[in-house]
Design a protein around this motif. Structure first.
Motif, mmCIF file in Angstrom:
data_model
loop_
_atom_site.group_PDB
_atom_site.id
_atom_site.type_symbol
_atom_site.label_atom_id
_atom_site.label_comp_id
_atom_site.label_asym_id
_atom_site.label_seq_id
_atom_site.Cartn_x
_atom_site.Cartn_y
_atom_site.Cartn_z
ATOM 1 N N SER A 294 38.868 32.408 70.264
ATOM 2 C CA SER A 294 39.986 31.432 69.191
ATOM 3 C C SER A 294 41.187 32.342 69.264
ATOM 4 N N LEU A 295 42.202 31.792 68.601
ATOM 5 C CA LEU A 295 43.490 32.187 69.180
ATOM 6 C C LEU A 295 43.693 33.762 68.715
ATOM 7 N N ASP A 296 44.986 34.319 69.492
ATOM 8 C CA ASP A 296 45.169 35.298 68.099
ATOM 9 C C ASP A 296 45.667 35.322 66.983
ATOM 10 N N PRO A 297 45.458 36.213 66.229
ATOM 11 C CA PRO A 297 46.236 35.785 65.194
ATOM 12 C C PRO A 297 47.089 35.960 64.634
ATOM 13 N N TYR A 298 48.374 35.970 64.582
ATOM 14 C CA TYR A 298 49.506 35.831 64.520
ATOM 15 C C TYR A 298 50.675 35.603 66.116
ATOM 16 N N GLU A 299 51.491 34.572 65.860
ATOM 17 C CA GLU A 299 52.840 34.798 66.394
ATOM 18 C C GLU A 299 53.407 35.960 67.687
ATOM 19 N N ILE A 300 52.785 35.386 68.992
ATOM 20 C CA ILE A 300 53.610 35.766 69.574
ATOM 21 C C ILE A 300 53.801 35.167 70.799
ATOM 22 N N HIS A 301 55.355 35.504 70.963
ATOM 23 C CA HIS A 301 55.665 34.479 72.782
ATOM 24 C C HIS A 301 55.366 35.450 73.695
ATOM 25 N N SER A 302 54.425 35.493 74.073
ATOM 26 C CA SER A 302 53.580 36.483 75.300
ATOM 27 C C SER A 302 52.394 35.700 75.312
ATOM 28 N N THR A 303 52.471 36.446 76.911
ATOM 29 C CA THR A 303 50.955 36.002 77.875
ATOM 30 C C THR A 303 50.003 37.280 78.187
ATOM 31 N N ARG A 304 50.623 37.889 77.224
ATOM 32 C CA ARG A 304 49.492 39.423 77.307
ATOM 33 C C ARG A 304 48.248 39.194 77.225
ATOM 34 N N SER A 305 47.679 39.980 77.631
ATOM 35 C CA SER A 305 45.523 40.181 77.418
ATOM 36 C C SER A 305 45.827 41.372 76.301
ATOM 37 N N THR A 306 44.591 41.473 76.158
ATOM 38 C CA THR A 306 44.691 42.576 74.956
ATOM 39 C C THR A 306 42.948 42.718 75.648
ATOM 40 N N LEU A 307 42.652 44.179 75.507
ATOM 41 C CA LEU A 307 40.675 44.791 75.526
ATOM 42 C C LEU A 307 40.121 43.900 74.402
ATOM 43 N N ASP A 308 40.453 43.625 73.131
ATOM 44 C CA ASP A 308 39.888 43.505 71.583
ATOM 45 C C ASP A 308 39.058 41.867 71.618
ATOM 46 N N PHE A 309 39.808 41.080 72.866
ATOM 47 C CA PHE A 309 39.801 39.428 73.621
ATOM 48 C C PHE A 309 38.365 39.852 73.493
ATOM 49 N N VAL A 310 38.631 40.778 75.269
ATOM 50 C CA VAL A 310 37.625 40.726 76.153
ATOM 51 C C VAL A 310 35.909 41.277 74.844
ATOM 52 N N GLU A 311 36.299 42.303 74.430
ATOM 53 C CA GLU A 311 34.892 43.103 73.492
ATOM 54 C C GLU A 311 34.119 42.008 72.658
ATOM 55 N N GLY A 312 34.897 41.570 72.358
ATOM 56 C CA GLY A 312 34.923 40.957 70.874
ATOM 57 C C GLY A 312 34.122 39.706 71.538
ATOM 58 N N LEU A 313 34.861 38.478 72.006
ATOM 59 C CA LEU A 313 34.005 37.138 73.272
ATOM 60 C C LEU A 313 32.809 37.854 74.788
ATOM 61 N N SER A 314 32.909 39.388 74.863
ATOM 62 C CA SER A 314 31.511 40.099 75.787
ATOM 63 C C SER A 314 30.234 39.615 74.358
ATOM 64 N N SER A 315 31.026 39.874 73.142
ATOM 65 C CA SER A 315 29.328 40.281 72.421
ATOM 66 C C SER A 315 29.021 38.702 71.906
ATOM 67 N N HIS A 316 29.850 38.352 71.608
ATOM 68 C CA HIS A 316 29.759 36.729 70.905
ATOM 69 C C HIS A 316 28.686 36.088 72.322
ATOM 70 N N ILE A 317 29.075 36.020 73.586
ATOM 71 C CA ILE A 317 27.920 35.852 74.546
ATOM 72 C C ILE A 317 26.648 35.949 74.582
ATOM 73 N N LEU A 318 27.059 38.089 74.495
ATOM 74 C CA LEU A 318 25.158 38.615 74.528
ATOM 75 C C LEU A 318 24.656 38.013 73.695
ATOM 76 N N ASP A 319 24.784 37.545 72.566
ATOM 77 C CA ASP A 319 24.237 36.791 71.690
ATOM 78 C C ASP A 319 23.460 35.637 71.970
ATOM 79 N N MET A 320 24.614 35.290 73.079
ATOM 80 C CA MET A 320 23.558 33.868 72.940
ATOM 81 C C MET A 320 22.792 34.200 74.656
ATOM 82 N N PHE A 321 23.582 34.873 75.244
ATOM 83 C CA PHE A 321 23.046 35.051 76.611
ATOM 84 C C PHE A 321 21.977 36.395 76.434
ATOM 85 N N PRO A 322 21.398 37.437 76.572
ATOM 86 C CA PRO A 322 21.252 38.523 76.405
ATOM 87 C C PRO A 322 21.396 38.853 78.393
#
Lengths: 413, 84
Positions: A294-322
């Motif tokens: 999903s989107l980052d939760p607030y307005e930012i005019h930048s294409t920076r990446s965050t660790l929070d994002f990969v951590e959150g996404l990975s945990s959900h992907i592992l729920d589906m595909f351990p």
């Protein structure tokens, strides 16, 4: 398959000529100027030349071709939307996609995979039934399926999703596909350039010349241009351009992040989306899993990446595909998504005569590339909104006639 | 983890906060025109810059104002409504 591949294989002339001409100088005037050299802008240029005979066109790109959201999305193409207007529009796009490699004579790696939108709650199932019925009514191939149909298509999936989000069913959309996004920009760019459209990279728009409510020119980092028609197709940069044009829109910019894993042997044939787990995933032709959330939760005019994002996404992907726990994420990035309150785009005429918007593409723009190019070209050429985009007009907000498409967003943003 | 300074609770992880959008003056619904109301409800200054925004610290129920640069995502200052 595009015949060009065969011609290239048999040709003795190597290498190939450049994809498109890169003229040194801007002309002093053009019949139309397109701001933004992504898929949407280049497609509009292509259809302006091909269907309306308007070839004295400049496409201005601040960076490089397809370097914005065209090259940053997760390449999913589908038409299983919620509103009748949305379904008709995206279905017209899918029909163009199916033959686009042939038309542009370039292999777009268009790959029909089938698309499952997983439902983990009764309320999600209700939305899936709603979407399936709207889709069928408009001749789009979607149906509600049970969990075992999902398991049959993707045997690796854990149907209980770690026990806390069991899959109750899914919306299956057979036309769901993926394509190589960069090639779409190059293909449209080359085809437009071959018909006389001029493409300028590293050319930033610095101002718009407006007289008596009508556009008369564009100021750029390479000099000024006179023109009576301007199309803005700049996704995350839209508010900067509309500020130059002197009006406000509902568009707010949020970053949308994505990542890919290291390549694996092919195992995931379909495209999977889970609204509750906030993930969408497909396997590219190179074998990588392409994943978004999903989107980052607030307005930012930048294409920076965050660790929070990969951590959150990975945990959900592992729920589906351990079984993916040992697989590495090799690359992550972000795009600036131009979000609208009703999750539908903003297309067509604006308060400034001769200035047109193709914006508000948020997280749903790539699949619409061909049809939005076609619709915006017709809108520019006739100074009248194309019939498919009436529901997406900017004035719908002031008229309190929104086009509520949030239920068809890939994940609940 | 990014931290945000709540005027009541001090530095807290950004996950504890909800974004309330740009701070905007509401026109009087009794006297404004439909156009003014629609402009207030839907339209935004979406361009980048230093903006005043509403933020909410969820665990403590604190609404406050943050001045944030939306290009660099750096928060210049935070304060309660009326403190300016």
């Amino acid at each position: 398959m595009p015949y060009r591949l065969l011609k290239f294989a048999l040709s003795k002339k190597h290498p190939e000529p450049p994809f498109f001409q890169q003229p040194e100088q801007l002309k002093s005037s053009y019949d139309a100027v397109i701001i933004g050299g992504g898929g949407h802008g280049l497609a509009a240029a292509y259809y302006l030349a091909k269907e309306h005979g308007i070839t004295n066109v400049a496409v201005l790109e601040r960076g490089y071709l397809g370097g914005g959201n065209t090259g940053r999305n997760t390449t999913i193409i589908r038409s299983n939307y919620l509103t009748p207007e949305g379904v008709a529009f995206y279905d017209a796009s899918v029909k163009i996609w199916e033959n686009l490699s042939q038309e542009l004579d370039l292999n777009l790696f268009y790959s029909n995979r089938g698309h499952f939108t997983l439902a983990h709650t009764e309320s999600a199932m209700r939305t899936m039934r709603w979407r399936a019925e709207v889709n069928k009514h408009h001749g789009v191939n979607s149906e509600v399926v049970g969990p075992y149909d999902v398991k049959r298509a993707v045997p690796e999936i854990d149907l209980s999703c770690g026990g806390h989000a069991p899959i109750l069913g899914a919306l299956y959309h057979a036309p769901g596909s993926v394509a190589r996004h960069d090639a779409v920009a190059w293909g449209y760019g080359r085809a437009a350039s071959n018909m006389g459209v001029e493409i300028f990279q590293n050319t930033e728009v610095t101002g718009l010349d407006i007289q008596n409510g009508r556009i008369v020119g564009v100021q750029t980092s390479r000099g000024n241009i006179k023109t009576g028609k301007v199309l803005s197709a700049v996704a995350g940069f839209t508010p900067r351009i509309t500020q130059m044009a002197g009006f406000r829109t509902p568009i707010v910019i949020h970053p949308l992040q994505a990542c890919v894993t290291e390549p694996m042997k092919p195992w995931l044939d379909t495209i999977l989306v889970s609204g509750s787990l906030h993930v969408y995933v497909s396997q590219s032709s190179r074998g990588e899993l392409v994943m978004g959330a999903s989107l980052d939760p607030y307005e930012i005019h930048s294409t920076r990446s965050t660790l929070d994002f990969v951590e959150g996404l990975s945990s959900h992907i592992l729920d589906m595909f351990p079984f993916l726990s040992g697989i590495k994420v090799v690359r992550q990035w972000a795009g600036m998504a131009d979000m609208t309150p009703d999750f539908a785009p903003v297309m067509g005429k604006t308060p400034v005569e001769g200035f047109y918007l193709d914006a508000g593409w948020g997280t749903w723009g790539f699949k619409a590339t061909p049809i939005s190019g076609k619709a915006m070209a017709a809108t520019l050429a006739n100074d009248k909104p194309h019939e498919l985009i009436h529901a997406f007009r900017l004035s719908r907000f002031a008229e309190f006639e929104l086009t509520g498409e949030k239920g068809a967003a890939a994940v609940g943003h | 983890m990014k931290l945000l300074n709540c005027p009541i609770n001090g530095l807290r992880p950004v996950d504890e906060f909800a974004y309330g959008g740009e701070l905007r003056a509401q026109p009087d619904p009794q006297t404004c025109t439909d156009e003014e109301w629609a402009d207030y409800v839907f339209h935004r200054n979406g361009a980048p810059g230093l903006k005043q925004e509403c933020w909410y610290h969820v665990p403590s129920g604190t609404w406050f104002i943050a001045e944030r640069n939306t290009t660099t995502d750096s928060v210049e200052r935070t304060y309660l409504w009326g403190e300016a």
